[in-house]
Design a protein around this motif. Structure first.
Motif, PDB file in Angstrom:
ATOM      1  N   VAL A  66       0.631  -1.151  -0.495  1.00  0.00           N
ATOM      2  CA  VAL A  66       0.035  -0.001   0.096  1.00  0.00           C
ATOM      3  C   VAL A  66       0.509   1.273   0.094  1.00  0.00           C
ATOM      4  O   VAL A  66       2.081   1.220   0.367  1.00  0.00           O
ATOM      5  N   LEU A 105      -4.354   2.675   5.291  1.00  0.00           N
ATOM      6  CA  LEU A 105      -5.441   2.637   4.307  1.00  0.00           C
ATOM      7  C   LEU A 105      -6.206   4.150   4.675  1.00  0.00           C
ATOM      8  O   LEU A 105      -6.790   4.851   3.078  1.00  0.00           O
ATOM      9  N   LEU A 128      -8.466  -0.187  -1.639  1.00  0.00           N
ATOM     10  CA  LEU A 128      -7.605  -0.262  -1.959  1.00  0.00           C
ATOM     11  C   LEU A 128      -6.548  -0.195  -3.563  1.00  0.00           C
ATOM     12  O   LEU A 128      -5.656  -0.563  -4.596  1.00  0.00           O
ATOM     13  N   THR A 171      -3.278   0.709  -4.472  1.00  0.00           N
ATOM     14  CA  THR A 171      -1.966  -0.181  -4.380  1.00  0.00           C
ATOM     15  C   THR A 171      -1.020  -0.196  -4.804  1.00  0.00           C
ATOM     16  O   THR A 171      -1.149  -0.299  -6.408  1.00  0.00           O
TER      17      THR A 171
END
Length: 175
Positions: free
Chosen positions: A139, A144, A159, A163
């Motif tokens: 990440v 996140l 994500l 990502t």
């Protein structure tokens, strides 16, 4: 008796391509049946995972386990761990038992069974072979941007934009 469904595609082939890196396990062999410890009726024990070669700029990791072959359109999320610090490159066997087994700051999101832990394989009796994708997501952010109340779908949405790379190990199971 099989539910006579077509095999679902590899869900990660449906996402934008990102660099791959390596994930290994002392408990799961890629493409092979899961051990009973990773089965719901056998103990719900998350496997050991180690990863290396994440892309430059990785600031944290998310680890997931997803079954795309569940007999529902959304598949089934067995495990979601967020905000694993970038200097952590492994999880011990059983780390999915709860947040106390994780590195500082890392936390579980509810699996589709409702628990904040790893839920082992539990396909319907007699169904086709199910695939369990153990994925380490590299990440681009330290956090996140979700908390423990997020759904796996919200984690997946975040994500999609954060990502940098993905490492995949796939186990199988048939009940």
């Amino acid at each position: 008796m099989s539910l006579d469904r077509p095999v679902t595609p590899d869900p990660y082939n449906l996402l934008p391509a990102v660099p791959a890196f390596s994930v290994t396990s002392t408990d799961v062999s890629d493409g092979q049946p899961l051990d009973q410890a990773q089965v719901h009726a056998g103990g719900d024990t998350s496997p050991q995972l180690s990863w290396s070669g994440a892309p430059e700029g990785t600031k944290s990791y998310v680890v997931t386990c997803f079954d795309p072959d569940a007999p529902i359109v959304s598949g089934f999320w067995h495990w979601v761990v967020c905000d694993i610090p970038a200097d952590v490159t492994s999880l011990d066997t059983g780390a999915g038992a709860g947040d106390a087994k994780l590195a500082n700051g890392a936390f579980h999101v509810r699996n589709d069974g409702g628990g904040l832990n790893f839920m082992g394989a539990a396909p319907p009796q007699g169904d086709q072979v199910h695939r369990y994708y153990f994925v380490v997501h590299a990440v681009s952010e330290e956090k996140l941007g979700v908390d423990g109340s997020a759904s796996p779908a919200v984690v997946g949405f975040n994500l999609a934009f954060k990502t940098l790379g993905r490492a995949i190990l796939t186990g199988t199971y048939q009940h």
